[in-house]
Motif scaffolding. Structure first.
Motif, short mmCIF file in Angstrom:
data_model
loop_
_atom_site.label_atom_id
_atom_site.label_comp_id
_atom_site.label_asym_id
_atom_site.label_seq_id
_atom_site.Cartn_x
_atom_site.Cartn_y
_atom_site.Cartn_z
N SER A 65 37.28 -15.38 23.77
CA SER A 65 35.15 -14.83 22.87
C SER A 65 34.84 -14.18 22.92
N SER A 66 34.99 -13.53 24.18
CA SER A 66 33.76 -12.00 24.65
C SER A 66 34.17 -10.31 23.88
N SER A 67 35.54 -10.80 23.07
CA SER A 67 35.59 -9.31 22.32
C SER A 67 34.50 -9.50 21.13
N PRO A 68 33.94 -8.17 20.97
CA PRO A 68 33.52 -7.63 20.04
C PRO A 68 34.16 -7.52 18.64
N ALA A 69 33.55 -7.58 17.67
CA ALA A 69 34.38 -7.70 16.30
C ALA A 69 34.94 -6.38 16.18
N ALA A 70 35.68 -6.50 15.00
CA ALA A 70 36.80 -5.56 14.97
C ALA A 70 36.23 -4.30 14.03
N VAL A 71 36.54 -3.20 14.98
CA VAL A 71 36.19 -2.38 13.93
C VAL A 71 36.83 -1.56 12.68
N GLU A 72 36.38 -1.22 11.93
CA GLU A 72 37.70 -0.97 10.68
C GLU A 72 37.74 0.26 10.42
N TYR A 73 38.97 0.46 11.09
CA TYR A 73 39.01 2.50 10.80
C TYR A 73 39.53 2.67 9.56
N GLY A 74 39.08 4.24 8.65
CA GLY A 74 40.03 4.92 7.98
C GLY A 74 40.90 5.27 8.27
N GLY A 75 40.36 6.66 9.38
CA GLY A 75 41.26 7.27 10.07
C GLY A 75 40.61 8.38 10.64
N ILE A 76 41.01 9.58 11.11
CA ILE A 76 40.96 10.82 11.29
C ILE A 76 40.27 11.31 10.30
N THR A 77 38.64 12.16 10.23
CA THR A 77 38.29 12.82 8.57
C THR A 77 38.04 14.41 8.94
N HIS A 78 38.15 14.35 10.79
CA HIS A 78 37.31 16.27 10.70
C HIS A 78 38.06 16.21 11.95
N VAL A 79 38.53 17.45 12.76
CA VAL A 79 38.62 17.72 14.05
C VAL A 79 37.17 19.16 14.34
N ALA A 80 37.07 19.73 15.84
CA ALA A 80 36.96 20.83 15.51
C ALA A 80 36.45 21.10 17.02
N VAL A 81 36.53 22.33 16.89
CA VAL A 81 37.44 22.84 18.01
C VAL A 81 36.05 24.17 18.36
N LEU A 82 36.57 24.45 19.50
CA LEU A 82 35.16 25.40 20.24
C LEU A 82 35.99 26.76 20.30
N VAL A 83 35.49 27.57 19.53
CA VAL A 83 35.92 28.88 19.41
C VAL A 83 34.56 30.34 19.66
N GLY A 84 35.68 31.57 20.37
CA GLY A 84 34.63 32.55 20.66
C GLY A 84 33.30 33.42 19.89
N ASP A 85 34.38 32.86 19.13
CA ASP A 85 33.86 33.86 17.12
C ASP A 85 34.25 33.37 16.13
N ALA A 86 33.33 32.36 15.80
CA ALA A 86 33.61 31.12 14.59
C ALA A 86 34.33 32.79 13.48
N ALA A 87 33.69 34.03 13.68
CA ALA A 87 34.04 34.52 11.75
C ALA A 87 35.18 35.23 12.36
N ALA A 88 36.30 35.83 13.60
CA ALA A 88 36.84 35.85 13.83
C ALA A 88 37.62 34.24 13.34
N ALA A 89 37.74 33.52 13.91
CA ALA A 89 38.58 32.43 14.20
C ALA A 89 38.80 31.66 12.76
N ARG A 90 38.12 32.12 11.70
CA ARG A 90 38.17 31.57 10.87
C ARG A 90 38.72 32.57 9.41
N ARG A 91 39.14 34.25 10.01
CA ARG A 91 40.08 34.95 9.58
C ARG A 91 41.34 34.90 10.19
N PHE A 92 42.08 34.03 11.43
CA PHE A 92 43.48 34.02 11.90
C PHE A 92 43.57 32.64 11.03
N TYR A 93 42.40 31.25 10.79
CA TYR A 93 42.81 30.50 10.35
C TYR A 93 43.48 30.66 8.86
N THR A 94 42.70 31.28 8.15
CA THR A 94 42.89 31.71 6.61
C THR A 94 44.13 32.97 6.31
#
Length: 393
Positions: A65-94
């Protein structure tokens, strides 16, 4: 063992004892405790979010009786990571990993300017956050064992990213990725368990796992078709599928299960976890995706007060049909009963105007829930999902 627990800024709960397979609640008053290894001593709370004095309890002691209503999940939409230089990181990932720039998702996430960068892998997005990073980025060459001894203190990231926080991504074939990593002198390791999986890192210590669909299909009861990648398009080296799971470091597996399963309603699929893994952990499913809990030495600050503010930290984002059950779960008597406090969270809108909620888990890993009313809920039964899969985004 006696461990001091806490959850969010200004909150904590009293100690609890579990011996072997039995989790026993303790209502003892706070007393300073000595911790070994990577179990941090978390300070006594005095903030308005904490009721205090209530130890970690079992969910069953509350009753349904104390349990809240179920969360209806879709899934993982995105992840975010910390980087020191976004431009350099983009060059690595691409340039090295072969991913595609995803400017549209950057706009949708509200990330703009020279320090904003996003790349896409099939159905999901990786956001590269150029923000202050409290985590060590260097690898500790001594941390190369498969199973660290009890009390081991990590002085840096483990040699094998499979023993670290990481994100798994499906691809059509490992060969072109291996060739690119070797050509660019980027270190990598293969799975310690013998699976077809490759692990590597970017320059900022973020761990990544890559493998063909066969590596992940048997690890979950819901493997959506989009995780099977197409053959590479002309001019591309890799065909990307998507993210089957993220791996998160925790200090205590029962505590993580209480939060992710009892409070947030994720499905426990740990019976699919390989029994030969030499450390404690969980396989939890949230809609079409999984969260792998890894109880291993953690070199990162793992209290909310030691982490960046919400929205400025590495995170995993989950789509949900409605935010209301998420808020109800975090505000619920069950959460208060399990952790002795009301959980902290913030509501805000994404750059695309979607309603979102951010919070930290008990180990200060950031979560983001994004409301998407178009999600078709997955019908769950005792033996697994009834609905084979649903289109999420």
């Amino acid at each position: 063992h006696q461990r001091l627990l806490c959850g969010v800024p200004g909150t904590c709960v009293s100690t609890y004892v579990y011996m072997w397979h039995t989790l026993v609640a303790s209502a003892t008053a706070y007393a300073p405790a000595t911790h070994t290894g990577n179990f941090r001593a978390w300070p006594r709370c005095a903030g308005p979010l904490c009721d205090g004095g209530v130890g970690l309890q079992t969910a069953s002691s509350l009753g349904e009786s104390s349990s809240p209503a179920a969360v209806e999940y879709g899934g993982i939409t995105h992840v975010a990571v910390l980087v020191g230089d976004a431009a350099a990181a983009r060059r690595f990932y691409t340039g090295v990993l072969g991913m595609a720039v995803d400017s549209e998702s950057c706009e949708a996430l509200g990330a703009r300017g020279a320090s904003a960068a996003c790349v896409r892998v099939g159905e999901q997005t990786i956001q590269l956050l150029e923000l202050p990073n409290p985590d060590p980025t260097d690898v500790d060459p001594e941390y190369s064992m498969s199973a660290p001894p009890q009390g081991y203190v990590a002085e840096g990231r483990p040699v094998h990213a499979g023993r670290d926080r990481h994100v798994a991504i499906t691809l059509h074939d490992l060969a072109p990725l291996k060739a690119s990593l070797e050509a660019n002198e980027v270190p990598y390791t293969m799975s310690y368990s013998g699976r077809q999986a490759l692990f590597t890192r970017d320059a900022y210590g973020n761990g990544w796992e890559f493998g063909p669909p066969v590596t992940y299909r048997g690890a979950t009861r819901l493997f959506p078709p989009y995780l099977v990648p197409p053959q590479p398009a002309p001019g591309e080296a890799v065909g990307w599928g998507g993210i089957p799971h993220v791996g998160l470091l925790v200090a205590d597996t029962p505590r993580a299960k209480a939060f992710y399963c009892d409070v947030l309603g994720m499905r426990d699929e740990t019976d699919l976890r390989p029994v030969k893994l030499p450390f404690a952990g969980l396989f939890l499913r949230c809609g079409e995706s999984q969260v792998h809990i890894l109880q291993l030495p953690n070199p990162d600050p793992n209290t909310a007060v030691a982490r960046p503010a919400l929205g400025e930290d590495r995170r995993t984002a989950y789509s949900v049909r409605s935010l209301a059950p998420v808020k109800a779960a975090l505000d619920s008597e069950m959460c208060r009963h399990l952790f002795g406090c009301k959980w902290a969270y913030e509501e805000r809108a994404t750059g695309a105007g979607e309603a979102a909620l951010l919070c930290k888990d008990p180990d200060a890993n950031e979560l983001m829930f994004v409301e998407d009313a178009s999600i078709t809920p997955i019908a769950e039964a005792e033996g697994g999902p009834v609905t084979p899969w649903t289109r999420l985004w």
